[in-house]
Design an enzyme around this catalytic site. Structure first.
Site, mmCIF file in Angstrom:
data_model
loop_
_atom_site.group_PDB
_atom_site.id
_atom_site.type_symbol
_atom_site.label_atom_id
_atom_site.label_comp_id
_atom_site.label_asym_id
_atom_site.label_seq_id
_atom_site.Cartn_x
_atom_site.Cartn_y
_atom_site.Cartn_z
ATOM 1 N N HIS A 195 -4.677 -9.246 -19.090
ATOM 2 C CA HIS A 195 -5.861 -9.090 -18.253
ATOM 3 C C HIS A 195 -6.293 -10.442 -17.686
ATOM 4 O O HIS A 195 -5.867 -11.504 -18.150
ATOM 5 C CB HIS A 195 -6.994 -8.446 -19.046
ATOM 6 C CG HIS A 195 -6.753 -7.002 -19.347
ATOM 7 N ND1 HIS A 195 -7.712 -6.185 -19.898
ATOM 8 C CD2 HIS A 195 -5.654 -6.217 -19.182
ATOM 9 C CE1 HIS A 195 -7.232 -4.961 -20.048
ATOM 10 N NE2 HIS A 195 -5.973 -4.962 -19.629
ATOM 11 N N GLU A 240 -9.005 -12.176 -17.835
ATOM 12 C CA GLU A 240 -9.651 -13.106 -18.754
ATOM 13 C C GLU A 240 -8.623 -13.852 -19.597
ATOM 14 O O GLU A 240 -8.749 -15.058 -19.842
ATOM 15 C CB GLU A 240 -10.628 -12.355 -19.670
ATOM 16 C CG GLU A 240 -11.760 -11.673 -18.919
ATOM 17 C CD GLU A 240 -11.459 -10.221 -18.611
ATOM 18 O OE1 GLU A 240 -12.377 -9.402 -18.696
ATOM 19 O OE2 GLU A 240 -10.277 -9.911 -18.269
ATOM 20 N N CYS A 246 -10.725 -7.787 -24.217
ATOM 21 C CA CYS A 246 -11.005 -9.081 -23.584
ATOM 22 C C CYS A 246 -12.304 -9.690 -24.101
ATOM 23 O O CYS A 246 -12.453 -10.908 -24.126
ATOM 24 C CB CYS A 246 -11.071 -8.915 -22.068
ATOM 25 S SG CYS A 246 -9.474 -8.529 -21.331
ATOM 26 N N TRP A 303 4.404 4.273 21.021
ATOM 27 C CA TRP A 303 3.453 3.695 20.085
ATOM 28 C C TRP A 303 2.149 3.437 20.820
ATOM 29 O O TRP A 303 2.136 2.799 21.870
ATOM 30 C CB TRP A 303 3.987 2.380 19.529
ATOM 31 C CG TRP A 303 5.229 2.547 18.730
ATOM 32 C CD1 TRP A 303 6.494 2.280 19.105
ATOM 33 C CD2 TRP A 303 5.321 3.019 17.387
ATOM 34 N NE1 TRP A 303 7.386 2.543 18.100
ATOM 35 C CE2 TRP A 303 6.674 2.999 17.023
ATOM 36 C CE3 TRP A 303 4.374 3.457 16.458
ATOM 37 C CZ2 TRP A 303 7.115 3.416 15.770
ATOM 38 C CZ3 TRP A 303 4.814 3.855 15.227
ATOM 39 C CH2 TRP A 303 6.169 3.831 14.891
ATOM 40 N N LEU A 340 7.136 8.070 5.681
ATOM 41 C CA LEU A 340 5.998 7.827 4.791
ATOM 42 C C LEU A 340 6.352 6.902 3.633
ATOM 43 O O LEU A 340 6.016 7.166 2.472
ATOM 44 C CB LEU A 340 5.425 9.150 4.250
ATOM 45 C CG LEU A 340 4.887 10.142 5.285
ATOM 46 C CD1 LEU A 340 4.314 11.372 4.596
ATOM 47 C CD2 LEU A 340 3.828 9.494 6.173
ATOM 48 N N ARG A 358 7.603 -0.243 4.505
ATOM 49 C CA ARG A 358 8.776 -0.951 5.001
ATOM 50 C C ARG A 358 8.412 -2.387 5.321
ATOM 51 O O ARG A 358 7.313 -2.688 5.770
ATOM 52 C CB ARG A 358 9.346 -0.230 6.235
ATOM 53 C CG ARG A 358 9.847 1.159 5.874
ATOM 54 C CD ARG A 358 10.610 1.811 7.005
ATOM 55 N NE ARG A 358 9.779 2.152 8.149
ATOM 56 C CZ ARG A 358 9.017 3.233 8.210
ATOM 57 N NH1 ARG A 358 8.929 4.045 7.186
ATOM 58 N NH2 ARG A 358 8.312 3.498 9.295
#
Length: 388
Positions: A51, A53, A85, A170, A204, A207
């Protein structure tokens, strides 16, 4: 430097873990010595890893004793894949801990109380709103029991997502399209409707940007899902779990040749409970959900994704599905890419969303406006009901 300045640095550090920590939160930590000098910094880089910390305390060593720690999320007080933590901060001898956001997870909360009981001065709420925005996905998952939903769209200035002949590639620039892959890399799942699958046959996946900023063809990236892995090199981190592709397909019309079934990433097809079993795609996992007037039970879909530890999803269309999500109050953030272009006719970016009058308008507040090449990226969130 002030508490806010140190906490802002911790929030910056936390952002380095976006896309690699799920189903854990993103967390950043800054440690000062007793004289107020920064002696350690860290962020949570991947689920199962140290983590924030712990990373910062390792860097600080004995210099942390008598100092102050700034943490974007309340230090955990439970033992999971790593130890608590709060205990690590106590053992390091910190005199003060500053927290941005209290932990809403009852299984992990209580770190601030433990620290206080052992004589550590604890301050909470410093830059809380800013830290919450950076951790919105995880906080939504814990508080609401469903994934955080970001709706992404691209449109002309007059709100058209496609021309009258149906063409849409596009509308926006290569820079905007590359930025979309950054959004995908930060998500656990991408949701698209069957209309988008039939019209555009998208893959989907995430890339790697090509040299001109446009996304290059190829499968999703295995580690971090984007071209930049936030993990420290050589730390033995496991590969980030692959991005899940989700198709909302009430009547099981997904073609077997669709690119979302190409095997480059796992795919879940959500169909209505009464869909024709013979039409179900065999190359993807299928989940049956109750049929609703506007398709399937979207809340039920998000509950299923939550069960699979999906924390953040990117909704990519089309307009009908986006309208349904908005109507049900299931969109937490909107990211729109606006191109400096006008069509005058063609498909709208958003379909019917249950707002027949101005009084029923879905109100948002802008969070960010940033140029992406010649376009603008607009980020907005729904206005909390208490503010309306």
């Amino acid at each position: 430097m002030t508490d806010q300045a140190h906490m802002r640095r911790a929030i910056e550090l936390a952002a380095r873990g976006r896309g690699t920590t799920s189903p854990n939160p993103v967390v950043g930590c800054v440690v000062l010595d007793a004289s107020g000098q920064v002696v350690g910094e860290g962020f949570h880089a991947y689920a199962g890893g140290p983590h924030a910390e712990v990373v910062a305390l390792r860097a600080a060593g004995e210099r942390a004793r008598g100092g102050t720690a700034y943490v974007t999320l309340e230090p955990c007080d439970h033992t999971g894949r790593t130890g608590p933590c709060a205990l690590a901060l106590l053992e390091a001898g910190l005199a003060r801990v500053v927290v941005a956001v209290s932990d809403p997870n009852p299984a992990a909360a209580g770190g601030a109380d433990r620290l206080t009981r052992h004589g550590v001065a604890v301050t909470t709420g410093v830059l809380a709103a800013e830290a919450e925005r950076g951790n919105a996905e995880w906080l939504t998952s814990v508080r609401l029991g469903r994934p955080h939903v970001t709706w992404k769209y691209a449109a002309t200035l007059d709100g058209r997502s496609a021309a009258a002949d149906g063409t849409s590639q596009w509308i926006t620039s290569p820079e905007s399209r590359a930025d979309v892959h950054r959004l995908r890399a930060e998500a656990d799942a991408i949701i698209a409707g069957i209309g988008t699958v039939l019209a555009d046959d998208p893959r989907l996946t995430v890339r790697r940007p090509a040299g001109d900023g446009a996304p290059a063809d190829g499968p999703g990236l295995p580690a971090g899902r984007s071209g930049t892995d936030a993990r420290p090199p050589g730390d033995g981190a496991p590969a980030t779990r692959p991005l899940l592709r989700v198709v909302v397909d009430s009547d099981a019309r997904t073609p077997l040749t669709a690119r979302v079934l190409d095997g480059s990433a796992p795919t879940l097809v959500a169909v209505a409970a009464d869909a024709d079993a013979d039409a179900l795609p065999s190359r993807a996992e299928v989940v049956r959900l109750a049929r609703r007037p506007y398709g399937i039970d979207l809340a039920g879909l998000l509950a299923e994704l939550h069960r699979r530890q999906i924390v953040g999803v990117l909704l990519e269309g089309g307009p009908t599905l986006a309208g349904s999500f908005l109507r049900e109050g299931l969109i937490d953030r909107v990211v729109g890419y606006l191109a400096p272009a006008l069509l005058g006719e063609g498909a709208a970016a958003l379909g019917p969303a249950g707002a027949a009058t101005i009084a029923e308008t879905h109100r948002l507040e802008f969070e960010d406006v940033t140029p992406t090449g010649p376009d603008l990226r607009l980020t907005a969130r729904p206005v909390p009901l208490k503010e309306l």
